[in-house]
Design an enzyme around this catalytic site. Structure first.
Site, PDB file in Angstrom:
ATOM      1  N   CYS A   2       7.532  -1.974 -11.762  1.00 19.16           N
ATOM      2  CA  CYS A   2       8.589  -1.057 -12.158  1.00 19.16           C
ATOM      3  C   CYS A   2       8.182   0.398 -11.890  1.00 19.16           C
ATOM      4  O   CYS A   2       7.061   0.801 -12.174  1.00 19.16           O
ATOM      5  CB  CYS A   2       8.970  -1.176 -13.633  1.00 19.16           C
ATOM      6  N   ARG A  27       6.860  -0.302  -6.204  1.00 20.30           N
ATOM      7  CA  ARG A  27       6.409  -0.816  -7.493  1.00 20.30           C
ATOM      8  C   ARG A  27       7.238  -1.998  -7.987  1.00 20.30           C
ATOM      9  O   ARG A  27       6.865  -2.681  -8.945  1.00 20.30           O
ATOM     10  CB  ARG A  27       6.460   0.290  -8.562  1.00 20.30           C
ATOM     11  N   TRP A  75      10.592  -4.639 -11.403  1.00 18.47           N
ATOM     12  CA  TRP A  75       9.940  -5.910 -11.086  1.00 18.47           C
ATOM     13  C   TRP A  75      10.137  -6.756 -12.343  1.00 18.47           C
ATOM     14  O   TRP A  75       9.592  -6.450 -13.399  1.00 18.47           O
ATOM     15  CB  TRP A  75       8.455  -5.699 -10.791  1.00 18.47           C
ATOM     16  N   ASN A 101       8.650   0.314 -18.289  1.00 12.71           N
ATOM     17  CA  ASN A 101       7.703  -0.422 -17.452  1.00 12.71           C
ATOM     18  C   ASN A 101       6.704  -1.066 -18.401  1.00 12.71           C
ATOM     19  O   ASN A 101       6.107  -0.379 -19.216  1.00 12.71           O
ATOM     20  CB  ASN A 101       6.989   0.566 -16.506  1.00 12.71           C
ATOM     21  N   GLY A 102       6.538  -2.384 -18.297  1.00 13.82           N
ATOM     22  CA  GLY A 102       5.589  -3.070 -19.166  1.00 13.82           C
ATOM     23  C   GLY A 102       6.258  -4.226 -19.885  1.00 13.82           C
ATOM     24  O   GLY A 102       7.321  -4.701 -19.465  1.00 13.82           O
ATOM     25  N   GLU A 484      -9.727 -12.692   2.392  1.00 11.28           N
ATOM     26  CA  GLU A 484      -8.824 -11.545   2.508  1.00 11.28           C
ATOM     27  C   GLU A 484      -7.809 -11.773   3.638  1.00 11.28           C
ATOM     28  O   GLU A 484      -6.620 -11.471   3.484  1.00 11.28           O
ATOM     29  CB  GLU A 484      -9.654 -10.272   2.739  1.00 11.28           C
ATOM     30  N   LYS A 488      -3.753 -11.845   3.026  1.00 13.34           N
ATOM     31  CA  LYS A 488      -2.805 -10.992   3.753  1.00 13.34           C
ATOM     32  C   LYS A 488      -1.688 -11.855   4.355  1.00 13.34           C
ATOM     33  O   LYS A 488      -0.520 -11.494   4.330  1.00 13.34           O
ATOM     34  CB  LYS A 488      -3.507 -10.221   4.891  1.00 13.34           C
ATOM     35  N   GLU A 491       0.742 -13.242   1.554  1.00 13.78           N
ATOM     36  CA  GLU A 491       1.660 -12.288   0.926  1.00 13.78           C
ATOM     37  C   GLU A 491       2.663 -11.707   1.913  1.00 13.78           C
ATOM     38  O   GLU A 491       3.763 -11.340   1.520  1.00 13.78           O
ATOM     39  CB  GLU A 491       0.915 -11.198   0.149  1.00 13.78           C
ATOM     40  N   HIS A 507     -17.355 -30.501   3.290  1.00 10.81           N
ATOM     41  CA  HIS A 507     -17.312 -31.132   1.962  1.00 10.81           C
ATOM     42  C   HIS A 507     -15.879 -31.411   1.530  1.00 10.81           C
ATOM     43  O   HIS A 507     -15.623 -31.620   0.350  1.00 10.81           O
ATOM     44  CB  HIS A 507     -18.022 -30.245   0.939  1.00 10.81           C
ATOM     45  N   LYS A 610       3.459  -3.523  -5.958  1.00 10.68           N
ATOM     46  CA  LYS A 610       2.189  -2.897  -5.580  1.00 10.68           C
ATOM     47  C   LYS A 610       1.226  -2.812  -6.757  1.00 10.68           C
ATOM     48  O   LYS A 610       0.043  -3.061  -6.624  1.00 10.68           O
ATOM     49  CB  LYS A 610       2.497  -1.496  -5.043  1.00 10.68           C
TER      50      LYS A 610
HETATM   51  O1  M6R Z   1      -4.386  -1.689  -7.602  1.00  8.56           O
HETATM   52  P1  M6R Z   1      -5.397  -2.796  -7.563  1.00  8.56           P
HETATM   53  O2  M6R Z   1      -6.420  -2.575  -6.485  1.00  8.56           O
HETATM   54  O3  M6R Z   1      -6.031  -3.056  -8.880  1.00  8.56           O
HETATM   55  O4  M6R Z   1      -4.567  -4.086  -7.163  1.00  8.56           O
HETATM   56  C1  M6R Z   1      -5.175  -5.348  -7.137  1.00  8.56           C
HETATM   57  C2  M6R Z   1      -4.315  -6.352  -6.439  1.00  8.56           C
HETATM   58  O5  M6R Z   1      -3.089  -6.494  -7.115  1.00  8.56           O
HETATM   59  C3  M6R Z   1      -4.038  -5.984  -4.990  1.00  8.56           C
HETATM   60  O6  M6R Z   1      -5.210  -5.819  -4.266  1.00  8.56           O
HETATM   61  C4  M6R Z   1      -3.174  -7.084  -4.296  1.00  8.56           C
HETATM   62  O7  M6R Z   1      -3.906  -8.257  -4.218  1.00  8.56           O
HETATM   63  C5  M6R Z   1      -2.712  -6.611  -2.912  1.00  8.56           C
HETATM   64  N1  M6R Z   1      -1.284  -6.720  -2.820  1.00  8.56           N
HETATM   65  C6  M6R Z   1      -3.259  -7.408  -1.795  1.00  8.56           C
HETATM   66  O8  M6R Z   1      -2.855  -6.944  -0.553  1.00  8.56           O
END
Ligand code: M6R
Length: 615
Positions: A2, A27, A75, A101-102, A484, A488, A491, A507, A610
């Site tokens: 949010c 956000r 969100w 927000n929250g 990682e 990527k 997502e 394994h 985000k």
């Molecule tokens: O703001 P932060 O680095 O704490 O966020 C952590 C994760 O939410 C963030 O890295 C998320 O996994 C990304 N969208 C990945 O690309």
């Protein structure tokens, strides 16, 4: 999670708030809404879906002009992404509007009480109770800030709230507990937002709000108090980047821009860290060298991409300092009763500095007496504020939901911390530290070279657009890079993607290999620990023998992989421990291009936000 904006001034509040929401849409983008104080009343508009739906609604049904307003991009947590659940929420008389927000954890009890007192609630959200409670309190005091303080004392959970009341036409009131909220101070106008990006086009002068504080905004200034009404101390600061940093700058997506900014982000994060004697500078240090010498365990807590940076940091920390290092998902950390004490150093890594899971983990660590060092990209955010020391990454604002430049700079920061620990504990000599710093200072150029050679990667990504699964393999620091790469792709491309430690394949996971399945393999430098390199070359042969289509990321000049690579992606030669700084880059480009080829929204992937400010 949010985005919130509030404005009081002389400009059109709707224009300022909508421009702010555009900057905060990263956000959350399930719904959006605005409220403007006009003609002695409140005018609101809200729509499910992205901001563009609200813009359309405002085009068809314009709001009356006003100079005080609030806005929200959502969100969803409580209640689906519908028009009715979109913020702002109003009281029954339509005099007070609130955005949030929250999560308000005790909303069910409050809702039942309100219903009993005759209030009719129109949404499924937790937020709506606040509008009704504010209306009740305001009817007694005719003071929105006081009403907000009284209401906040009754709320449980994490919340940032911003509200307006039609009977106080030049006032916006905000409250902050756990979720972010910053004040912008302009000439005859003031702003409130989840992130400075929302008002950076108007002012770069900001005020950080602390925990459990209420702020009253008027055109000529702000008043900040605690929830109990006592005057509060706040920190004013100047934002050191400008509006252009939060624009796409000619790129189709923020993600492409942020990938391209990585050489600079890496260089900026290194800048000015080391003095001629080789000593590392942390930004705010409240942990002395003597204390660091006593540390007998390092624990890294983080989420998502930042967690992967932490996994890589473990290799550097243990190798350079010989201190045992654990890395844990922040969301799991405090629930398993971790063994911590005053000799444990906890490192919390977070781009946003607002991730609730990481924040809760660091609070838990501090309760156990441990010192916490934050690695963070957002000046003044909650995680560095609540830590004992902070090392800021200088990536600049990262807007795309998928983290790229923040990841690389988190890695740089982790290497710096590891070197610093090695220095104060005497496990690394000055000349050794200088050698690593020299290698790190070459990374920016190496990333530049990787970026110049990405067209074949993009072509390959497009050719795989119809595939359902991609696997990623790595060993040593290549293993977190594989994780990682898979994250990527999940997502952004919404594909089944998994990262494995290459040695673990036999394994179980090797059963997944079938004809033409794309498998990306990150190959360590043959010049480093060659046994590591040779083992992974064997792993490539094993999967190829079973039909996998091998996509090999290997150092320039490594000819041993050539016979086994269906596709070969070259990266510049880099010392083993630093290789993730270059090997992660093609994986970012690969995921971004695959998402585009599949017609997905690169900057705003479905279901995500985000900044994850709920647990
Ligand atoms: O703001 P932060 O680095 O704490 O966020 C952590 C994760 O939410 C963030 O890295 C998320 O996994 C990304 N969208 C990945 O690309």
């Amino acid at each position: 999670m949010c985005g919130i904006v509030g404005y009081v001034g002389a400009q059109s509040a709707l224009d300022v708030v909508m421009a702010g929401l555009r900057r905060l849409e990263y956000r959350g983008y399930d719904s959006a809404g605005v409220a403007v104080l006009a003609d002695g009343g409140l005018a609101t508009a809200k729509r499910a879906g992205k901001l563009v739906n609200l813009e359309k609604e405002l085009g068809e049904h314009p709001l009356p002009a006003g100079t005080t307003g609030i806005g929200h991009t959502r969100w969803a947590t409580h209640g689906g992404p519908t028009d009715a659940n979109a913020h702002p929420h109003l009281d029954n008389a339509g005099r007070v509007a609130v955005v949030h927000n929250g999560i308000i954890e005790n909303f069910a009890v409050l809702r039942a009480e309100l219903t009993e007192r005759g209030h009719a609630l129109a949404s499924e959200t937790d937020t709506e109770v606040v509008a009704h409670l504010l209306a009740e309190e305001f009817s007694a005091s005719a003071d929105l800030a006081e009403a907000m303080r009284l209401v906040c004392r009754r709320l449980e959970g994490a919340f940032t709230l911003v509200a307006v009341h039609a009977d106080e036409p030049d006032v916006v009131v905000g409250a902050r507990r756990n979720s972010p909220l910053v004040v912008g101070v302009g000439e005859g106008e003031t702003f409130l937002a989840s992130d400075v990006a929302a008002f950076i086009a108007h002012t770069r002068e900001a005020i950080e709000l602390g925990q459990d504080q209420v702020v009253e905004l008027r055109r000529d200034g702000v008043t900040v108090t605690g929830f109990d009404g006592s005057p509060a101390e706040v920190r004013a600061y100047h934002v050191d980047w400008d509006a252009s940093a939060a624009e796409k700058g000619g790129y189709d997506y923020f993600m492409l821009k942020e990938i391209a900014e990585q050489p600079k982000a890496v260089a900026d994060t290194l800048l000015g860290r080391i003095d001629p004697s080789g000593s590392l500078t942390l930004d705010e240090v409240r942990i002395g060298a003597a204390e660091l010498r006593e540390v007998d365990k390092v624990v890294i807590v983080a989420c998502g991409t930042a967690f992967h940076a932490g996994l890589i940091a473990k290799y550097a920390i243990e190798h350079w300092t010989r201190i045992p290092c654990e890395v844990e998902l922040a969301s799991e950390f405090r629930y398993r009763d971790p063994i911590l004490d005053g000799r444990s150093l906890v490192i919390a890594i977070s781009q946003s500095g607002e991730t609730m899971d990481t924040l809760m983990a660091l609070r838990h660590a501090r309760e156990q007496g441990s010192k916490v060092l934050a690695i963070c990209n957002t000046n003044g955010s909650t995680i560095p504020r609540e830590s004992d020391a902070v090392l800021y990454t200088h990536a600049g604002p990262e807007v795309a939901v998928a983290s790229t430049k923040a990841f690389l700079t988190q890695l740089v920061a982790c290497y710096l911390v590891a070197l610093y620990l090695g220095q104060v504990r005497g496990t690394k000599w000055g000349d050794e530290i200088r050698d690593v710093i020299r290698d790190l200072s070459r990374i920016s150029g190496a990333v530049d070279r990787v970026l110049e050679t990405m067209e074949p990667v993009r072509e390959l990504a497009r050719s795989l657009a119809e595939k359902n699964t991609v696997l990623f393999l790595g060993r040593h620091v290549g293993y977190p890079v594989a994780l990682e790469g898979a994250l990527k792709l999940k997502e952004l491309a919404y594909m089944h993607a998994e990262g494995f430690a290459a040695g673990e394949l036999k394994h179980g996971p090797i059963a997944l290999i079938e004809q033409d399945l794309p498998v990306v393999v990150i190959v360590p430098s043959p010049r480093g620990r060659s046994v590591l390199h040779d083992k992974i070359v064997s792993n490539i042969q094993e999967i190829r023998a079973r039909g996998a289509r091998t996509i090999v990321i290997a150092e320039e000049g490594d000819e041993t992989v050539v016979p086994y690579a269906d596709h070969l992606i070259r990266i510049p030669a880099t010392p083993t421990l630093l290789q993730p700084l270059v090997s992660a880059v093609p994986l970012q480009v690969f995921a971004c291009e695959l998402a585009t080829a599949r017609g997905n929204e690169v900057d705003q992937p479905r279901n995500l936000a985000k900044s994850v400010t709920v647990e």
